[in-house]
Scaffold this motif. Structure first.
Motif, PDB file in Angstrom:
ATOM      1  N   ILE A  77       9.936  -2.593  -5.172  1.00  0.00           N
ATOM      2  CA  ILE A  77       8.559  -2.275  -4.824  1.00  0.00           C
ATOM      3  C   ILE A  77       7.675  -3.474  -5.132  1.00  0.00           C
ATOM      4  N   ALA A  78       6.457  -3.440  -4.599  1.00  0.00           N
ATOM      5  CA  ALA A  78       5.497  -4.510  -4.869  1.00  0.00           C
ATOM      6  C   ALA A  78       5.184  -4.554  -6.361  1.00  0.00           C
ATOM      7  N   ARG A  79       5.063  -5.737  -6.888  1.00  0.00           N
ATOM      8  CA  ARG A  79       4.843  -5.896  -8.329  1.00  0.00           C
ATOM      9  C   ARG A  79       3.534  -5.230  -8.783  1.00  0.00           C
ATOM     10  N   SER A  80       2.534  -5.247  -7.907  1.00  0.00           N
ATOM     11  CA  SER A  80       1.230  -4.694  -8.284  1.00  0.00           C
ATOM     12  C   SER A  80       1.118  -3.200  -8.027  1.00  0.00           C
ATOM     13  N   MET A 131       0.818  -1.197   0.000  1.00  0.00           N
ATOM     14  CA  MET A 131       0.000   0.000   0.000  1.00  0.00           C
ATOM     15  C   MET A 131       0.868   1.270   0.000  1.00  0.00           C
ATOM     16  N   ARG A 132       1.972   1.231   0.736  1.00  0.00           N
ATOM     17  CA  ARG A 132       2.871   2.381   0.749  1.00  0.00           C
ATOM     18  C   ARG A 132       3.420   2.653  -0.648  1.00  0.00           C
ATOM     19  N   LEU A 143       3.248   5.855  -5.845  1.00  0.00           N
ATOM     20  CA  LEU A 143       3.042   5.903  -7.296  1.00  0.00           C
ATOM     21  C   LEU A 143       1.740   6.631  -7.645  1.00  0.00           C
ATOM     22  N   ALA A 144       0.769   6.610  -6.746  1.00  0.00           N
ATOM     23  CA  ALA A 144      -0.446   7.411  -6.957  1.00  0.00           C
ATOM     24  C   ALA A 144      -0.100   8.898  -6.948  1.00  0.00           C
TER      25      ALA A 144
END
Length: 255
Positions: free
Chosen positions: A92-95, A1-2, A7-8
């Motif tokens: 970072i997380a892949r998604s 989520m972070r 990226l948002a």
């Protein structure tokens, strides 16, 4: 989520550095409102003041439908430019790139709904429900837009070019938007078309928003606000359940 929130923020920053990206969520709903209320309103409803409470919720839904197309085009463009190659090399997380893009688009959806409502009020629209229902209608539209974004994300992942994303998205959106009760009551349509309108998810979204903003009087005969809200929430769950896994699968294959 972070990672997604970071990226948002990148996505929102890109929007404000290119203000022309907001034309479709500011000018388009105003033009559509003027077009249908003042040009077609008298012919359809006999009076523009009677037509405005009926059509404005439909224009809000239509605007959100078209706004949700942008995310697929933007993601496809980023992939073509090699931006996602950089994301893949980061810890970072892949998604996160997909989640971040969807979260960032909430700003566009909120602006689209706000501008349409504000312009509607300026030309005579009045809420026929309580403030809580009106706020609920705005939140419902943002929720539906976020869920609908995953359809556009999936198209953006499977299409080869950004132009193809736009073409495919419009091909899907137009029958859903215009084959509904957006501009006219479903009872005035041919019987064969009424069958499609009845199962069209956009129809349920529009009727629910009419109930929350304009009141039960402007909803289709025989429909209730509670039932329409359940339909909308059910469609939101279905959109995420189907297209989120598909988007992630296509994303892993693409990058």
């Amino acid at each position: 989520m972070r990672d997604s929130l970071i990226l948002a923020q990148r996505s929102v920053t890109k929007m404000f550095r290119k203000p022309e990206q907001f034309l479709d969520v500011t000018l388009q709903p105003i033009i559509m409102t003027v077009l249908f209320v003042f040009i077609f309103g008298g012919a359809i409803a006999g009076d523009t003041s009677n037509y405005l409470p009926f059509v404005l919720p439909g224009i809000i839904v239509q605007t959100v439908m078209f706004t949700s197309l942008t995310i697929g085009v933007n993601l496809n463009t980023d992939i073509e430019k090699g931006v996602f190659d950089r994301f893949r090399s980061l810890p970072i997380a892949r998604s996160a790139p997909l989640f971040g893009a969807v979260l960032g688009d909430i700003v566009r959806h909120a602006i689209a709904v706000g501008v349409t409502l504000l312009f509607g009020v300026l030309i005579g629209f009045r809420f026929h429900t309580d403030p809580l229902s009106a706020v609920g209608g705005i939140l419902l539209m943002v929720l539906f837009a976020v869920c609908l974004c995953w359809v556009s994300v999936f198209i953006g992942m499977v299409a080869r070019t950004s132009g193809a994303v736009q073409g495919l998205s419009f091909l899907i959106t137009f029958p859903l938007t215009f084959g509904s009760s957006t501009f006219v009551p479903a009872s005035t349509l041919p019987s064969w078309l009424q069958g499609w309108v009845a199962i069209n998810p956009v129809t349920h979204v529009i009727e629910a928003l009419r109930g929350l903003l304009s009141g039960q009087h402007y909803m289709a005969a025989g429909s209730s606000l509670g039932t329409e809200l359940l339909w909308v929430l059910g469609w939101c769950v279905a959109l995420v359940a189907i297209f989120f896994p598909l988007a992630m699968w296509a994303y892993r294959r693409k990058v």
